[in-house]
Motif scaffolding. Structure first.
Motif, PDB file in Angstrom:
ATOM      1  N   ALA A   1       0.834  -1.192   0.000  1.00 48.68           N
ATOM      2  CA  ALA A   1       0.000   0.000   0.000  1.00 48.68           C
ATOM      3  C   ALA A   1       0.875   1.250   0.000  1.00 48.68           C
ATOM      4  CB  ALA A   1      -0.928   0.007   1.215  1.00 48.68           C
ATOM      5  N   ASP A   2       2.052   1.140   0.610  1.00 49.32           N
ATOM      6  CA  ASP A   2       2.977   2.271   0.676  1.00 49.32           C
ATOM      7  C   ASP A   2       4.376   1.796   0.283  1.00 49.32           C
ATOM      8  OD1 ASP A   2       4.434   4.503   1.178  1.00 49.32           O
ATOM      9  OD2 ASP A   2       4.106   4.555   3.347  1.00 49.32           O
ATOM     10  N   PRO A   3       4.704   1.859  -0.996  1.00 51.65           N
ATOM     11  CA  PRO A   3       6.012   1.367  -1.448  1.00 51.65           C
ATOM     12  C   PRO A   3       7.177   2.257  -1.028  1.00 51.65           C
ATOM     13  CG  PRO A   3       4.829   2.367  -3.267  1.00 51.65           C
ATOM     14  CD  PRO A   3       3.881   2.341  -2.116  1.00 51.65           C
ATOM     15  N   PHE A   4       6.882   3.412  -0.425  1.00 54.04           N
ATOM     16  CA  PHE A   4       7.942   4.278   0.100  1.00 54.04           C
ATOM     17  C   PHE A   4       8.433   3.815   1.472  1.00 54.04           C
ATOM     18  CE2 PHE A   4       6.152   8.125  -2.371  1.00 54.04           C
ATOM     19  CZ  PHE A   4       6.889   7.752  -3.477  1.00 54.04           C
ATOM     20  N   ASN A   5       7.725   2.857   2.069  1.00 54.33           N
ATOM     21  CA  ASN A   5       8.058   2.426   3.425  1.00 54.33           C
ATOM     22  C   ASN A   5       9.310   1.551   3.399  1.00 54.33           C
ATOM     23  OD1 ASN A   5       8.144   1.416   6.036  1.00 54.33           O
ATOM     24  ND2 ASN A   5       5.914   1.218   6.191  1.00 54.33           N
ATOM     25  N   LEU A   6      10.445   2.186   3.569  1.00 55.60           N
ATOM     26  CA  LEU A   6      11.718   1.469   3.508  1.00 55.60           C
ATOM     27  C   LEU A   6      11.883   0.509   4.672  1.00 55.60           C
ATOM     28  CD1 LEU A   6      14.035   4.400   2.392  1.00 55.60           C
ATOM     29  CD2 LEU A   6      12.876   2.708   0.970  1.00 55.60           C
ATOM     30  N   ASP A   7      11.306   0.834   5.828  1.00 54.02           N
ATOM     31  CA  ASP A   7      11.378  -0.080   6.969  1.00 54.02           C
ATOM     32  C   ASP A   7      10.685  -1.395   6.634  1.00 54.02           C
ATOM     33  OD1 ASP A   7      12.745   1.736   8.502  1.00 54.02           O
ATOM     34  OD2 ASP A   7      10.940   2.589   9.421  1.00 54.02           O
ATOM     35  N   ALA A   8       9.526  -1.304   5.952  1.00 50.41           N
ATOM     36  CA  ALA A   8       8.784  -2.508   5.574  1.00 50.41           C
ATOM     37  C   ALA A   8       9.595  -3.348   4.585  1.00 50.41           C
ATOM     38  CB  ALA A   8       7.444  -2.131   4.961  1.00 50.41           C
ATOM     39  N   ILE A   9      10.203  -2.688   3.616  1.00 49.59           N
ATOM     40  CA  ILE A   9      11.016  -3.402   2.624  1.00 49.59           C
ATOM     41  C   ILE A   9      12.179  -4.114   3.312  1.00 49.59           C
ATOM     42  CG2 ILE A   9      12.547  -3.098   0.646  1.00 49.59           C
ATOM     43  CD1 ILE A   9      10.698  -0.792  -0.242  1.00 49.59           C
ATOM     44  N   ASP A  10      12.823  -3.418   4.250  1.00 47.09           N
ATOM     45  CA  ASP A  10      13.932  -4.031   4.992  1.00 47.09           C
ATOM     46  C   ASP A  10      13.464  -5.236   5.791  1.00 47.09           C
ATOM     47  OD1 ASP A  10      15.742  -2.256   4.008  1.00 47.09           O
ATOM     48  OD2 ASP A  10      15.830  -0.989   5.793  1.00 47.09           O
ATOM     49  N   ASP A  11      12.305  -5.108   6.469  1.00 44.80           N
ATOM     50  CA  ASP A  11      11.798  -6.211   7.308  1.00 44.80           C
ATOM     51  C   ASP A  11      11.505  -7.449   6.464  1.00 44.80           C
ATOM     52  OD1 ASP A  11      12.003  -4.639   9.515  1.00 44.80           O
ATOM     53  OD2 ASP A  11       9.858  -4.223   9.721  1.00 44.80           O
ATOM     54  N   VAL A  12      10.900  -7.243   5.297  1.00 45.90           N
ATOM     55  CA  VAL A  12      10.589  -8.378   4.428  1.00 45.90           C
ATOM     56  C   VAL A  12      11.864  -9.003   3.883  1.00 45.90           C
ATOM     57  CG1 VAL A  12       9.465  -9.076   2.272  1.00 45.90           C
ATOM     58  CG2 VAL A  12       8.316  -7.476   3.811  1.00 45.90           C
ATOM     59  N   SER A  13      12.815  -8.176   3.521  1.00 39.04           N
ATOM     60  CA  SER A  13      14.088  -8.679   2.982  1.00 39.04           C
ATOM     61  C   SER A  13      14.841  -9.496   4.020  1.00 39.04           C
ATOM     62  CB  SER A  13      14.945  -7.508   2.501  1.00 39.04           C
ATOM     63  OG  SER A  13      16.149  -7.967   1.937  1.00 39.04           O
ATOM     64  N   ILE A  14      14.857  -9.016   5.265  1.00 40.19           N
ATOM     65  CA  ILE A  14      15.548  -9.740   6.339  1.00 40.19           C
ATOM     66  C   ILE A  14      14.836 -11.055   6.637  1.00 40.19           C
ATOM     67  CG2 ILE A  14      16.071  -9.671   8.813  1.00 40.19           C
ATOM     68  CD1 ILE A  14      16.505  -6.606   8.440  1.00 40.19           C
ATOM     69  N   ALA A  15      13.472 -11.017   6.640  1.00 40.75           N
ATOM     70  CA  ALA A  15      12.696 -12.219   6.978  1.00 40.75           C
ATOM     71  C   ALA A  15      12.830 -13.306   5.929  1.00 40.75           C
ATOM     72  CB  ALA A  15      11.220 -11.847   7.151  1.00 40.75           C
ATOM     73  N   THR A  16      13.016 -12.915   4.668  1.00 40.45           N
ATOM     74  CA  THR A  16      13.053 -13.906   3.584  1.00 40.45           C
ATOM     75  C   THR A  16      14.440 -14.153   3.022  1.00 40.45           C
ATOM     76  OG1 THR A  16      12.637 -12.194   1.915  1.00 40.45           O
ATOM     77  CG2 THR A  16      10.703 -13.279   2.899  1.00 40.45           C
ATOM     78  N   GLY A  17      15.354 -13.221   3.237  1.00 39.19           N
ATOM     79  CA  GLY A  17      16.671 -13.323   2.632  1.00 39.19           C
ATOM     80  C   GLY A  17      16.655 -13.058   1.145  1.00 39.19           C
ATOM     81  N   LEU A  18      15.590 -12.420   0.657  1.00 39.19           N
ATOM     82  CA  LEU A  18      15.445 -12.146  -0.766  1.00 39.19           C
ATOM     83  C   LEU A  18      15.449 -10.644  -1.026  1.00 39.19           C
ATOM     84  CD1 LEU A  18      12.488 -14.617  -1.485  1.00 39.19           C
ATOM     85  CD2 LEU A  18      14.924 -15.027  -1.936  1.00 39.19           C
ATOM     86  N   ASN A  19      15.770 -10.291  -2.259  1.00 35.53           N
ATOM     87  CA  ASN A  19      15.649  -8.893  -2.673  1.00 35.53           C
ATOM     88  C   ASN A  19      14.174  -8.580  -2.925  1.00 35.53           C
ATOM     89  OD1 ASN A  19      18.455  -8.531  -2.652  1.00 35.53           O
ATOM     90  ND2 ASN A  19      18.633  -9.330  -4.742  1.00 35.53           N
ATOM     91  N   VAL A  20      13.733  -7.435  -2.453  1.00 30.49           N
ATOM     92  CA  VAL A  20      12.321  -7.071  -2.541  1.00 30.49           C
ATOM     93  C   VAL A  20      12.097  -6.074  -3.677  1.00 30.49           C
ATOM     94  CG1 VAL A  20      10.396  -5.931  -1.375  1.00 30.49           C
ATOM     95  CG2 VAL A  20      11.875  -7.504  -0.109  1.00 30.49           C
ATOM     96  N   LYS A  21      11.167  -6.415  -4.550  1.00 30.97           N
ATOM     97  CA  LYS A  21      10.758  -5.519  -5.621  1.00 30.97           C
ATOM     98  C   LYS A  21       9.353  -5.003  -5.290  1.00 30.97           C
ATOM     99  CE  LYS A  21       9.770  -5.455 -10.595  1.00 30.97           C
ATOM    100  NZ  LYS A  21       9.659  -6.291 -11.818  1.00 30.97           N
ATOM    101  N   PRO A  22       9.230  -3.730  -4.832  1.00 29.79           N
ATOM    102  CA  PRO A  22       7.911  -3.228  -4.411  1.00 29.79           C
ATOM    103  C   PRO A  22       7.010  -2.938  -5.599  1.00 29.79           C
ATOM    104  CG  PRO A  22       9.548  -1.496  -4.197  1.00 29.79           C
ATOM    105  CD  PRO A  22      10.291  -2.738  -4.621  1.00 29.79           C
ATOM    106  N   ALA A  23       5.720  -3.181  -5.402  1.00 22.59           N
ATOM    107  CA  ALA A  23       4.705  -2.855  -6.408  1.00 22.59           C
ATOM    108  C   ALA A  23       3.511  -2.240  -5.690  1.00 22.59           C
ATOM    109  CB  ALA A  23       4.277  -4.097  -7.172  1.00 22.59           C
ATOM    110  N   LEU A  24       2.804  -1.376  -6.401  1.00 20.66           N
ATOM    111  CA  LEU A  24       1.640  -0.706  -5.823  1.00 20.66           C
ATOM    112  C   LEU A  24       0.421  -1.612  -5.841  1.00 20.66           C
ATOM    113  CD1 LEU A  24       1.977   2.737  -7.581  1.00 20.66           C
ATOM    114  CD2 LEU A  24       1.882   2.439  -5.122  1.00 20.66           C
TER     115      LEU A  24
END
Length: 575
Positions: free
Chosen positions: A116-139
């Motif tokens: 919902a908010d692809p600007f949320n860098l904290d969310a992107i970091d949390d998902v990346s750490i939890a999965t060990g994958l690179n995150v590609k955000p989409a709206l």
């Protein structure tokens, strides 16, 4: 503005502040508006986009279009997107809900995440750490993400709790076997984490699905769980009979009921916090041949009381309703079946009538919402506090306006009549099919017709109808019989929902109300005194501006708000 213009995300450490900057530079928000919204955000803790939508400064689709065009981010329409069930499980449900996101696809070590908010860098970091994958955000739309999360994670916590319960309890017991060992096992298991988690997951899922009721029904080999959503029951899951006793016992403990009593019906009540919402649970337990059935009514204490303008009144009906509530004395009745929104209409009226100069007292069973500045009395039949007894006491409290939750018997009706003809404005509800039937019901209760005609100043009949889902709504050409029924021209079209993930493939999402408002004119009063029939009263009301429920619903069908099928389902008995 040039398409290639790139709005830079300003960062303080790793904190994102870009959404407001984008909206400000586009001119959608002024600096004053943005400062005010940020001030509200700081005091309430809500997300900026939620505040902007709530305050009407921007809508959800506007936000999506802005971000698509000026941040060059991909957009995913989740209502028509098939998600591999294994991908969302790469992160926890709590992480998905906390950041309003859901993983939708994976290629190698890159995962696309709808946010919902692809600007949320904290969310992107949390998902990346939890999965060990690179995150590609989409709206994606916030509402569609919520639905997708409910869909892909909804059963997971319940299924895990069931399997944990069965594993800890050992082999599943014979569903119909009733012995002391099994009862002791259920009583002990109810305090264990799996049983608690299972009940909590059911309650949480019901609140998220906007359910008004939960039905937990035991059968010979399973337990069926259904939610009532927008007036219809929908099956959401079935669980093993092995966990039925633990569910019942846990819910009895919550409702402060007797866990040893299994032969008699029981009622209970508890207030809980579910998803940071204060929810009032009204619990009813009924013994059946396969065990105890549970029905839980959910009342969200955080729901704001609606204004009259939000109740679905047509332009003509709202004028008639305003005339009624401006009266200084008399009885106003709101009629309809259970669950038709009668109490919501009364609360909206009381909210408008609430003044420091007025003493407003209600007697209700139950008190569904707390109204500041209004004295509310809860009926307690066991203690001897009935509608009639409470109403007698209220009359000694110097009231200006009285609201009676329901007129159920002749005694309550007589006291209400007496209160209205002695200078009080009385609001109440009854269970009748239409406005004219309310008048004849009072006469049938034993109230003299001349008292009814002098006391009742108006009746509002109402129903709730399901609205067509705007996400999957499609136009179609009506057949000749439909054109004739709705008085349509050859150019007119009707609408129906085709079903999508947003509406659970039902074609409907949300409800609105239809009304029939009858004011007591001189002609109608004379007819009541003369014991006229219901049909005579209906014809007289129609001559004086009353729009029947079917006609009011037909207006919504022509506007594409509801469907012809829904109109026939709700109003066909009234012909």
């Amino acid at each position: 503005m040039k398409a290639e213009q790139d709005f830079k995300i300003k960062k303080e450490g790793r904190k994102e502040t870009g959404l407001g900057d984008v909206l400000l530079e586009l001119g959608i928000l002024s600096s004053v508006q943005l400062e005010e919204e940020l001030r509200k955000q700081k005091s309430t803790g809500e997300k900026l986009e939620e505040l902007l939508i709530k305050d009407g400064l921007v809508n959800e689709k506007q936000l999506i279009q802005v971000l698509k065009a000026y941040r060059n981010l991909p957009y995913i329409d989740l209502s028509g997107f098939r998600i591999d069930p294994g991908v969302p499980r790469l992160i926890s449900e709590s992480l998905a809900r906390r950041h309003r996101l859901i993983p939708v696809s994976r290629e190698g070590n890159e995962m696309t995440v709808a946010m919902a908010d692809p600007f949320n860098l904290d969310a992107i970091d949390d998902v990346s750490i939890a999965t060990g994958l690179n995150v590609k955000p989409a709206l994606a739309l916030r509402s569609s993400i919520r639905i997708a999360v409910d869909q892909y994670y909804g059963n997971e916590s319940a299924e895990r709790a069931v399997s944990d319960f069965v594993r800890e309890a050992g082999a599943a017991p014979d569903p119909m076997e009733q012995n002391a060992e099994r009862e002791a096992l259920a009583a002990d298991a109810v305090n264990h984490a799996p049983a608690v988690r299972l009940v909590n997951s059911i309650l949480e899922r019901a609140v998220r699905a906007r359910a008004s009721d939960i039905h937990i029904e035991p059968y010979e080999g399973k337990v069926r769980i259904r939610f009532r959503i927008d007036g219809d029951l929908q099956e959401v899951m079935t669980v093993s009979r092995a966990v039925h006793s633990a569910i019942v016992t846990r819910i009895k403990i919550l409702g402060r009921m007797d866990i040893a009593e299994k032969r008699l019906p029981q009622d209970g009540r508890v207030e809980m916090q579910v998803d940071n919402k204060e929810v009032d649970l009204r619990i009813s337990i009924l013994p059946t041949i396969y065990g105890e059935k549970i029905v839980v009514r959910l009342l969200d204490r955080n729901c704001t009381i609606r204004a009259k303008s939000q109740l679905g009144f047509s332009e003509g009906n709202i004028k008639l309703f305003n005339k009624l509530i401006q009266s200084s004395n008399g009885i106003i009745l709101v009629t309809g079946p259970t669950g038709s929104g009668k109490t919501t209409t009364l609360y909206a009226a009381l909210q408008e009538l609430n003044r420091t100069s007025r003493n407003i007292i209600t007697v209700e069973d139950p008190v569904e919402y707390h109204l500041d500045g209004i004295n509310q009395v809860q009926v307690n039949t066991k203690a001897g506090l009935t509608f009639a007894n409470g109403l007698r006491s209220i009359l000694r409290q110097d009231p200006d306006i009285i609201m009676i939750g329901e007129i159920r018997d002749a005694e309550t009706a007589e006291i209400a009549i007496r209160a209205s003809i002695t200078g009080h404005l009385v609001l109440s509800t009854m269970h009748t099919n239409d406005s004219a039937s309310a008048v004849t019901r009072l006469v049938d209760m034993g109230i003299e017709p001349y008292l009814v005609s002098s006391a009742v100043i108006g009746v509002v009949a109402q129903r709730l109808v399901k609205k067509i889902c705007t996400n999957c709504r499609k136009a179609y050409q009506p057949v000749p019989s439909e054109r004739k029924l709705l008085h349509l021209s050859h150019e007119d079209v009707l609408y129906r929902g085709t079903g999508c993930s947003m509406c659970g493939n039902t074609g409907y999402l949300g409800r609105t109300s239809i009304h029939e408002v009858m004011l007591m004119t001189r002609e109608i009063r004379e007819l009541i005194t003369g014991r006229a029939s219901i049909d005579q009263l209906r014809m007289a009301a129609s001559r004086h501006g009353t729009v029947p429920l079917r006609e009011n619903c037909g207006q919504l069908v022509r506007q594409g708000i509801t469907s012809l099928d829904e109109m026939l389902r709700i109003t066909y008995r009234l012909e």
